[in-house]
Motif scaffolding. Structure first.
Motif, PDB file in Angstrom:
ATOM      1  N   GLU A 262      46.118  37.601  30.742  1.00 14.96           N
ATOM      2  CA  GLU A 262      46.686  37.303  32.062  1.00 14.96           C
ATOM      3  C   GLU A 262      48.214  37.317  32.006  1.00 14.96           C
ATOM      4  O   GLU A 262      48.885  37.793  32.929  1.00 14.96           O
ATOM      5  CB  GLU A 262      46.192  35.935  32.541  1.00 14.96           C
ATOM      6  CG  GLU A 262      46.712  35.569  33.925  1.00 14.96           C
ATOM      7  CD  GLU A 262      46.151  34.257  34.423  1.00 14.96           C
ATOM      8  OE1 GLU A 262      46.948  33.389  34.817  1.00 14.96           O
ATOM      9  OE2 GLU A 262      44.905  34.092  34.399  1.00 14.96           O
ATOM     10  N   GLN A 263      48.764  36.819  30.902  1.00 19.36           N
ATOM     11  CA  GLN A 263      50.217  36.817  30.710  1.00 19.36           C
ATOM     12  C   GLN A 263      50.757  38.246  30.704  1.00 19.36           C
ATOM     13  O   GLN A 263      51.797  38.537  31.309  1.00 19.36           O
ATOM     14  CB  GLN A 263      50.545  36.111  29.402  1.00 19.36           C
ATOM     15  CG  GLN A 263      52.021  35.917  29.125  1.00 19.36           C
ATOM     16  CD  GLN A 263      52.253  35.179  27.812  1.00 19.36           C
ATOM     17  OE1 GLN A 263      51.309  34.748  27.142  1.00 19.36           O
ATOM     18  NE2 GLN A 263      53.511  35.050  27.424  1.00 19.36           N
ATOM     19  N   VAL A 264      50.050  39.160  30.027  1.00 15.83           N
ATOM     20  CA  VAL A 264      50.471  40.562  29.958  1.00 15.83           C
ATOM     21  C   VAL A 264      50.454  41.200  31.342  1.00 15.83           C
ATOM     22  O   VAL A 264      51.429  41.827  31.781  1.00 15.83           O
ATOM     23  CB  VAL A 264      49.562  41.360  28.992  1.00 15.83           C
ATOM     24  CG1 VAL A 264      49.862  42.858  29.073  1.00 15.83           C
ATOM     25  CG2 VAL A 264      49.736  40.864  27.561  1.00 15.83           C
TER      26      VAL A 264
ATOM     27  N   GLN B  61      63.295  43.266  22.095  1.00 15.42           N
ATOM     28  CA  GLN B  61      63.712  41.968  22.600  1.00 15.42           C
ATOM     29  C   GLN B  61      65.007  42.069  23.394  1.00 15.42           C
ATOM     30  O   GLN B  61      65.902  42.816  23.044  1.00 15.42           O
ATOM     31  CB  GLN B  61      63.943  40.997  21.437  1.00 15.42           C
ATOM     32  CG  GLN B  61      62.699  40.734  20.602  1.00 15.42           C
ATOM     33  CD  GLN B  61      63.017  39.829  19.451  1.00 15.42           C
ATOM     34  OE1 GLN B  61      63.486  38.717  19.629  1.00 15.42           O
ATOM     35  NE2 GLN B  61      62.757  40.299  18.243  1.00 15.42           N
ATOM     36  N   PHE B  62      65.082  41.300  24.461  1.00 14.04           N
ATOM     37  CA  PHE B  62      66.290  41.104  25.265  1.00 14.04           C
ATOM     38  C   PHE B  62      66.729  42.356  26.007  1.00 14.04           C
ATOM     39  O   PHE B  62      67.852  42.410  26.498  1.00 14.04           O
ATOM     40  CB  PHE B  62      67.456  40.580  24.404  1.00 14.04           C
ATOM     41  CG  PHE B  62      67.064  39.481  23.460  1.00 14.04           C
ATOM     42  CD1 PHE B  62      66.344  38.384  23.903  1.00 14.04           C
ATOM     43  CD2 PHE B  62      67.396  39.551  22.111  1.00 14.04           C
ATOM     44  CE1 PHE B  62      65.971  37.378  23.029  1.00 14.04           C
ATOM     45  CE2 PHE B  62      67.028  38.553  21.240  1.00 14.04           C
ATOM     46  CZ  PHE B  62      66.313  37.458  21.701  1.00 14.04           C
ATOM     47  N   GLU B  63      65.856  43.374  26.098  1.00 11.15           N
ATOM     48  CA  GLU B  63      66.210  44.564  26.862  1.00 11.15           C
ATOM     49  C   GLU B  63      65.828  44.327  28.318  1.00 11.15           C
ATOM     50  O   GLU B  63      64.681  44.034  28.636  1.00 11.15           O
ATOM     51  CB  GLU B  63      65.484  45.802  26.320  1.00 11.15           C
ATOM     52  CG  GLU B  63      65.979  46.245  24.952  1.00 11.15           C
ATOM     53  CD  GLU B  63      67.398  46.767  24.996  1.00 11.15           C
ATOM     54  OE1 GLU B  63      67.899  47.069  26.100  1.00 11.15           O
ATOM     55  OE2 GLU B  63      68.031  46.864  23.931  1.00 11.15           O
ATOM     56  N   ARG B  64      66.818  44.497  29.210  1.00  8.18           N
ATOM     57  CA  ARG B  64      66.569  44.221  30.619  1.00  8.18           C
ATOM     58  C   ARG B  64      67.007  45.374  31.498  1.00  8.18           C
ATOM     59  O   ARG B  64      67.190  45.211  32.695  1.00  8.18           O
ATOM     60  CB  ARG B  64      67.348  42.966  31.055  1.00  8.18           C
ATOM     61  CG  ARG B  64      67.087  41.749  30.195  1.00  8.18           C
ATOM     62  CD  ARG B  64      67.752  40.538  30.799  1.00  8.18           C
ATOM     63  NE  ARG B  64      69.191  40.785  30.987  1.00  8.18           N
ATOM     64  CZ  ARG B  64      69.931  40.165  31.898  1.00  8.18           C
ATOM     65  NH1 ARG B  64      69.372  39.299  32.715  1.00  8.18           N
ATOM     66  NH2 ARG B  64      71.226  40.419  32.003  1.00  8.18           N
ATOM     67  N   VAL B  65      67.212  46.539  30.925  1.00  4.91           N
ATOM     68  CA  VAL B  65      67.766  47.660  31.676  1.00  4.91           C
ATOM     69  C   VAL B  65      66.660  48.632  32.050  1.00  4.91           C
ATOM     70  O   VAL B  65      65.876  49.056  31.215  1.00  4.91           O
ATOM     71  CB  VAL B  65      68.842  48.389  30.844  1.00  4.91           C
ATOM     72  CG1 VAL B  65      69.387  49.567  31.631  1.00  4.91           C
ATOM     73  CG2 VAL B  65      69.957  47.423  30.486  1.00  4.91           C
TER      74      VAL B  65
ATOM     75  N   GLY C 101      66.120  37.903  34.249  1.00  8.79           N
ATOM     76  CA  GLY C 101      65.111  37.695  33.217  1.00  8.79           C
ATOM     77  C   GLY C 101      65.709  37.745  31.830  1.00  8.79           C
ATOM     78  O   GLY C 101      66.828  38.214  31.641  1.00  8.79           O
ATOM     79  N   LEU C 102      64.948  37.263  30.853  1.00 11.95           N
ATOM     80  CA  LEU C 102      65.428  37.237  29.476  1.00 11.95           C
ATOM     81  C   LEU C 102      65.232  38.559  28.750  1.00 11.95           C
ATOM     82  O   LEU C 102      65.694  38.728  27.638  1.00 11.95           O
ATOM     83  CB  LEU C 102      64.705  36.128  28.695  1.00 11.95           C
ATOM     84  CG  LEU C 102      64.961  34.694  29.158  1.00 11.95           C
ATOM     85  CD1 LEU C 102      64.174  33.732  28.297  1.00 11.95           C
ATOM     86  CD2 LEU C 102      66.437  34.363  29.102  1.00 11.95           C
ATOM     87  N   GLY C 103      64.523  39.485  29.376  1.00 11.47           N
ATOM     88  CA  GLY C 103      64.250  40.744  28.689  1.00 11.47           C
ATOM     89  C   GLY C 103      63.237  40.583  27.574  1.00 11.47           C
ATOM     90  O   GLY C 103      63.278  41.282  26.566  1.00 11.47           O
ATOM     91  N   LEU C 104      62.308  39.635  27.751  1.00 12.78           N
ATOM     92  CA  LEU C 104      61.304  39.364  26.712  1.00 12.78           C
ATOM     93  C   LEU C 104      59.891  39.736  27.152  1.00 12.78           C
ATOM     94  O   LEU C 104      58.988  39.804  26.325  1.00 12.78           O
ATOM     95  CB  LEU C 104      61.334  37.875  26.341  1.00 12.78           C
ATOM     96  CG  LEU C 104      62.616  37.371  25.674  1.00 12.78           C
ATOM     97  CD1 LEU C 104      62.561  35.860  25.520  1.00 12.78           C
ATOM     98  CD2 LEU C 104      62.813  38.032  24.333  1.00 12.78           C
ATOM     99  N   GLY C 105      59.703  39.962  28.436  1.00 14.87           N
ATOM    100  CA  GLY C 105      58.347  40.149  28.964  1.00 14.87           C
ATOM    101  C   GLY C 105      57.574  41.269  28.298  1.00 14.87           C
ATOM    102  O   GLY C 105      56.451  41.076  27.828  1.00 14.87           O
TER     103      GLY C 105
END
Length: 393
Positions: free
Chosen positions: A292-294, A344-348, A356-360
């Motif tokens: 569900e998180q995914v 990790q931490f990529e938000r582009v 967002g933290l770019g972790l999803g």
């Protein structure tokens, strides 16, 4: 030490007694003497071994010593072997001159001077050992140079990784500070507003409907904070190998259907619409909370980047796999960024930087991998993006 380098010596004479006599003169524990009764036999030995020097009899049946020397000088493997000629012929035949022409470094006449033979052999053996020792030193220096280059390259790589880690840490702290501040600011403003109304005894600000709205706003901000904290905890669990998977048997179609119902307010707020297509049922053993998180992460991204357009969600089984696809029609993701978005931490995405933290997607990929599955993206700029999750049935 030079004495540790073994020297091989070759003596060639068609008379066995001459070979034995010469061997007795030059043999030592740190030397190996090879004997040949003919030029053909000598050539065979020359191809098998590396010799420090060769002592050749001039007058032999078949190929004589001069002809053997010329062959040796014309062969890459043997052209640098020092050659000493030995002959019983008189000095008047001028064999010494012909021997030097054939590439010899010395010429000895029979009967041999014992001290001269030993001295000359010692000189050439020492030269051979010094040459070998120098060659070994050069090889060791070259090996040391290569190792040093590899070490410097490794150190440079490590330094680059450390610098990248420091940049990521600084960026992460900046992102966290910004992302945490947003819901906190909302809560602080709500609190200050209520304090103001209470200070003014404004009871009309606390009607039942307004209280419901206040609680809903508080809940959204608190949930936002909890999500940020959970994302950071999940990264920590992934790094330490403590991301737990608790599998139960459930229907993936039902899970996605329920999730879409819960997302209805977000869908409306994003001015999007969702088309859901599914088989009935798609049942497997997975961690329901984690899956569900995914899917939530994929839906959140689709709403964020979807450009207020239709989002297609599909659940189906294919070749022993359960598949969930989330497709938007938004700004799309460049090929370059497709390689980065699961880090990790990529938000582009495209040229847009978002909240967002770019972790999803990083966490989602780790969760899917922990189930033995995979997650992939297909996208082009301005043509939307399709994310596909594959899970083993």
């Amino acid at each position: 030490m030079l004495s540790n380098i073994q020297a091989k010596l070759l003596i060639v004479d068609d008379l066995p007694e001459n070979l034995l006599a010469l061997e007795a003169l030059i043999k030592r524990e740190d030397r190996m003497v090879y004997k040949a009764l003919s030029a053909d036999e000598a050539l065979s030995l020359l191809l098998q071994h590396e010799f420090a020097m060769a002592i050749l009899d001039v007058q032999m049946p078949g190929m004589n010593g001069f002809e053997l020397a010329e062959l040796m000088r014309g062969t890459e493997k043997t052209k640098n072997i020092p050659i000493v000629f030995v002959s019983a012929a008189g000095r008047e035949l001028n064999y010494a001159f012909k021997g030097y022409e054939s590439g010899a470094v010395d010429f000895l006449h029979k009967p041999l001077d014992i001290h001269a033979v030993k001295s000359k052999v010692n000189v050439f053996v020492d030269l051979y050992r010094q040459s070998k020792a120098m060659k070994q030193q050069v090889e060791e220096l070259e090996q040391a140079r290569r190792e040093q280059e590899a070490l410097l390259k490794q150190l440079q790589t490590t330094q680059n990784e450390l610098e990248q880690a420091v940049r990521m840490r600084d960026d992460f702290m900046s992102i966290v500070a910004h992302e945490v501040r947003t819901p906190l600011n909302g809560l602080i403003l709500e609190t200050q507003l209520r304090k103001m109304h209470l200070a003014r005894d404004n009871a009309s600000a606390f009607t039942l409907d307004k209280m419901h709205a206040m609680v809903d706003r508080d809940e959204r901000q608190i949930k936002s904070l909890i999500r940020l904290i959970e994302d950071m905890l999940d990264v920590s669990r992934i790094r330490t190998g403590k991301l737990s998977i608790r599998s139960t048997r459930f229907d993936l179609v039902q899970l996605v259907s329920n999730l879409l119902q819960n997302f209805a307010p977000q869908v409306d707020a994003a001015e999007c619409s969702v088309a859901f297509t599914a088989e009935q049922p798609v049942v497997g053993n997975w961690d329901e909370f984690r899956i569900e998180q995914v899917i939530s992460n994929l839906l959140t991204n689709a709403l964020r980047y979807g450009g207020k357009s239709l989002i297609d969600v599909r659940v189906y089984s294919h070749e022993g796999q359960a598949r969930v696809e989330v497709q938007d029609r938004g700004i799309g993701i460049s090929e370059e960024n497709q390689k980065r978005i699961f880090q990790q931490f990529e938000r582009v995405s495209a040229k847009t930087v978002v909240a967002g933290l770019g972790l999803g997607l990083f966490i989602s990929e780790q969760i899917v991998a922990a189930h033995g599955g995979s997650i992939a993206v297909e996208s082009k700029i301005n043509e939307g993006a399709l994310f596909r999750v594959c899970l083993p049935l």
